[in-house]
Enzyme design. Structure first.
Site, PDB file in Angstrom:
ATOM      1  N   SER A 204       0.788  -1.232   0.000  1.00  0.00           N
ATOM      2  CA  SER A 204       0.000   0.000   0.000  1.00  0.00           C
ATOM      3  C   SER A 204       0.819   1.281   0.000  1.00  0.00           C
ATOM      4  CB  SER A 204      -0.944  -0.006   1.198  1.00  0.00           C
ATOM      5  OG  SER A 204      -0.218  -0.156   2.392  1.00  0.00           O
ATOM      6  N   HIS A 232      -5.775  -3.757  -1.806  1.00  0.00           N
ATOM      7  CA  HIS A 232      -5.554  -2.674  -2.778  1.00  0.00           C
ATOM      8  C   HIS A 232      -5.639  -3.165  -4.216  1.00  0.00           C
ATOM      9  CE1 HIS A 232      -4.638   0.723  -0.184  1.00  0.00           C
ATOM     10  NE2 HIS A 232      -4.083  -0.151   0.630  1.00  0.00           N
ATOM     11  N   LYS A 263     -12.404  -0.226   0.349  1.00  0.00           N
ATOM     12  CA  LYS A 263     -11.633   0.528  -0.654  1.00  0.00           C
ATOM     13  C   LYS A 263     -12.424   0.538  -1.983  1.00  0.00           C
ATOM     14  CE  LYS A 263      -7.357  -0.691   1.758  1.00  0.00           C
ATOM     15  NZ  LYS A 263      -7.325   0.402   2.731  1.00  0.00           N
TER      16      LYS A 263
HETATM   17  C1  LIG Z   1      -3.134  -4.230   2.655  1.00  0.00           C
HETATM   18  C2  LIG Z   1      -4.207  -3.868   3.645  1.00  0.00           C
HETATM   19  N1  LIG Z   1      -4.747  -4.838   4.392  1.00  0.00           N
HETATM   20  C3  LIG Z   1      -5.705  -4.555   5.283  1.00  0.00           C
HETATM   21  C4  LIG Z   1      -6.161  -3.276   5.472  1.00  0.00           C
HETATM   22  C5  LIG Z   1      -7.231  -3.011   6.486  1.00  0.00           C
HETATM   23  O1  LIG Z   1      -8.473  -2.941   5.841  1.00  0.00           O
HETATM   24  P1  LIG Z   1      -9.775  -2.515   6.668  1.00  0.00           P
HETATM   25  O2  LIG Z   1      -9.877  -1.042   6.525  1.00  0.00           O
HETATM   26  O3  LIG Z   1     -10.892  -3.255   6.057  1.00  0.00           O
HETATM   27  O4  LIG Z   1      -9.530  -2.940   8.080  1.00  0.00           O
HETATM   28  C6  LIG Z   1      -5.634  -2.243   4.724  1.00  0.00           C
HETATM   29  C7  LIG Z   1      -6.117  -0.862   4.932  1.00  0.00           C
HETATM   30  O5  LIG Z   1      -5.438   0.099   4.958  1.00  0.00           O
HETATM   31  C8  LIG Z   1      -4.620  -2.537   3.775  1.00  0.00           C
HETATM   32  O6  LIG Z   1      -4.068  -1.568   3.052  1.00  0.00           O
END
Ligand SMILES: Cc1ncc(COP(=O)(O)O)c(C=O)c1O
Length: 427
Positions: A204, A232, A263
């Site tokens: 990310s 992502h 997202k």
């Molecule tokens: C790679 C990744 N995994 C998990 C998450 C967490 O997602 P959630 O907002 O559904 O908890 C994010 C959020 O920033 C992320 O970028």
């Protein structure tokens, strides 16, 4: 303590009185927070007045600004059909479940959404969580024990790192793109237990893709289970938007996907693990964030179902094409301006700036020019690798992209950060 029932919300916390914290902790926290302000790593939150979108109104800005920092990849966060579906579900299924799934928190729509995700990804079964953070937090702990090994990619998201920490398995880390390191980890794991390789599909902070086309065969060769967090990428990477594994041609080879509804899939909240049915059944029985946390709210489920329907239909194809075209255009123009950015097909575009103070200062100045972006610095990214992370959306118009590029170029020159190219070759 006296509670003043009539105190306006905006004045909460402003009343002078006896300090609630021990002096020692108060001093420590104020010193640490001051350090953050000084080194540019303090995170202030900006208040948006209105819905998420490519153009938003901020409480502290005199006019609307262009938004380049949301994960609103397909522009679905304020989509009329998704809002309508959420509203309808609110009417048909109520506001909240007041329960966890296994007591009395499972509705027909929860099962429907799980089936829709499985159908979309081509997996056997899916389990919903209230966030992907929870999905990652609940995946490892009760699946793996001390005799097992987890091999984790170096840039993995905090929620994977925390999830791994909760379990007793041995831990190894490989640099996300160094396949020889991964192979060494797999070879060196002399265990009768399970081997699990876990990676983000897209990292990310970088917008770089995990080389799943090369990771999957290694997992197969050494009998390791492959887990991919595709937060992502779900909805827009790969021909049908199934994500990084589809993009890399190895959709069938991933044992467990985790991802978020927060997202590209409408951007509200909720997450899931999807994959092998035996694992999903185990998680329903043993995964702690599932067992001990409330069900996903019905309106979120209704909205997510509609988002998936859009993504699987013609509109999804159109939005994906627009997103990738916008991304290609923005990346090309920014590189031509002389900014230092990595090569990737992904709509996360990190503009590398080095010092935290430069990233924070430039983001602040861009906002004054009507471009809302965020500077990222340590501990979110390594020290000295501060950056502005731009995120492109299908909802951005060409004119909006050009306005951002022009503002970046002007400020990049002022900050002296467009000197990265010599003779057209990136240093
Ligand atoms: C790679 C990744 N995994 C998990 C998450 C967490 O997602 P959630 O907002 O559904 O908890 C994010 C959020 O920033 C992320 O970028």
């Amino acid at each position: 303590m006296n509670f003043d029932k009539n105190l306006p919300y905006s004045q909460i916390g402003t009343k002078k009185g006896k300090p609630m914290l021990p002096k020692k902790l108060q001093t420590l926290l104020s010193q640490k927070l001051q350090e953050k302000r000084t080194d540019g790593t303090y995170k202030a939150e900006r208040i948006i007045q209105g819905p998420q979108g490519p153009e938003i109104s901020l409480a502290d800005a005199s006019k609307p600004v262009l938004n380049f920092c949301a994960n609103n990849y397909l522009g679905l966060s304020n989509h009329p059909a998704i809002k309508e579906a959420a509203q309808k579900t609110l009417e048909t299924h109520g506001f909240g479940m007041s329960s966890v799934r296994f007591i009395c928190g499972t509705q027909d729509i929860h099962k429907e959404l799980e089936q829709a995700v499985s159908a979309f990804l081509g997996t056997e079964d899916t389990i919903l969580y209230t966030s992907c953070f929870d999905a990652n937090g609940g995946l490892f702990e009760n699946l793996l024990g001390a005799e097992d090994v987890i091999i984790s990619a170096s840039l993995n998201h905090a929620s994977i790192i925390d999830g791994v920490r909760l379990c007793k398995a041995q831990r190894k880390v490989f640099q996300y793109d160094k396949l020889n390191e991964l192979e060494e980890c797999l070879l060196g794991s002399q265990t009768d237990g399970l081997k699990v390789v876990v990676t983000d599909g897209v990292f990310s902070m970088e917008g770089l893709l995990a080389p799943l086309d090369r990771i999957a065969p290694l997992c197969r060769k050494y009998g390791a289970i492959l887990v991919v967090d595709d937060s992502h990428a779900t909805g827009f990477m790969g021909e049908n938007g199934r994500g990084t594994a589809e993009h890399c041609g190895v959709q069938e080879e991933v044992d467990l996907f985790t991802s978020t509804f927060g997202k590209a899939l409408g951007g509200a909240s909720g997450g899931y693990i999807s994959g092998k049915k035996e694992c999903v059944e185990w998680f329903r029985n043993c995964s702690r964030p599932y067992l001990f946390s409330n069900s996903l709210a019905p309106s979120l489920v209704g909205g997510a179902l509609k988002a998936l329907e859009i993504i699987r239909g013609e509109e999804g194809d159109t939005l994906r094409a627009r997103l990738h075209e916008n991304t290609r255009y923005f990346r090309e123009k920014m590189m031509a301006c002389g900014f230092r950015i990595n090569e990737s097909p992904h709509p996360i575009v990190p503009i590398m700036l080095g010092e935290a103070t430069v990233a924070a200062g430039m983001a602040e100045d861009l906002l004054k020019e009507g471009i809302y972006v965020i500077g990222f610095s340590y501990p979110v990214v390594p020290k000295g690798a501060a950056r502005i992370r731009v995120q492109i959306s299908a909802a951005h118009t060409r004119e909006q992209l050009d306005l951002a590029i022009t503002a970046f170029e002007r400020l990049g020159k002022r900050y002296g950060v467009v000197e990265w190219w010599s003779d057209g070759v990136m240093e």
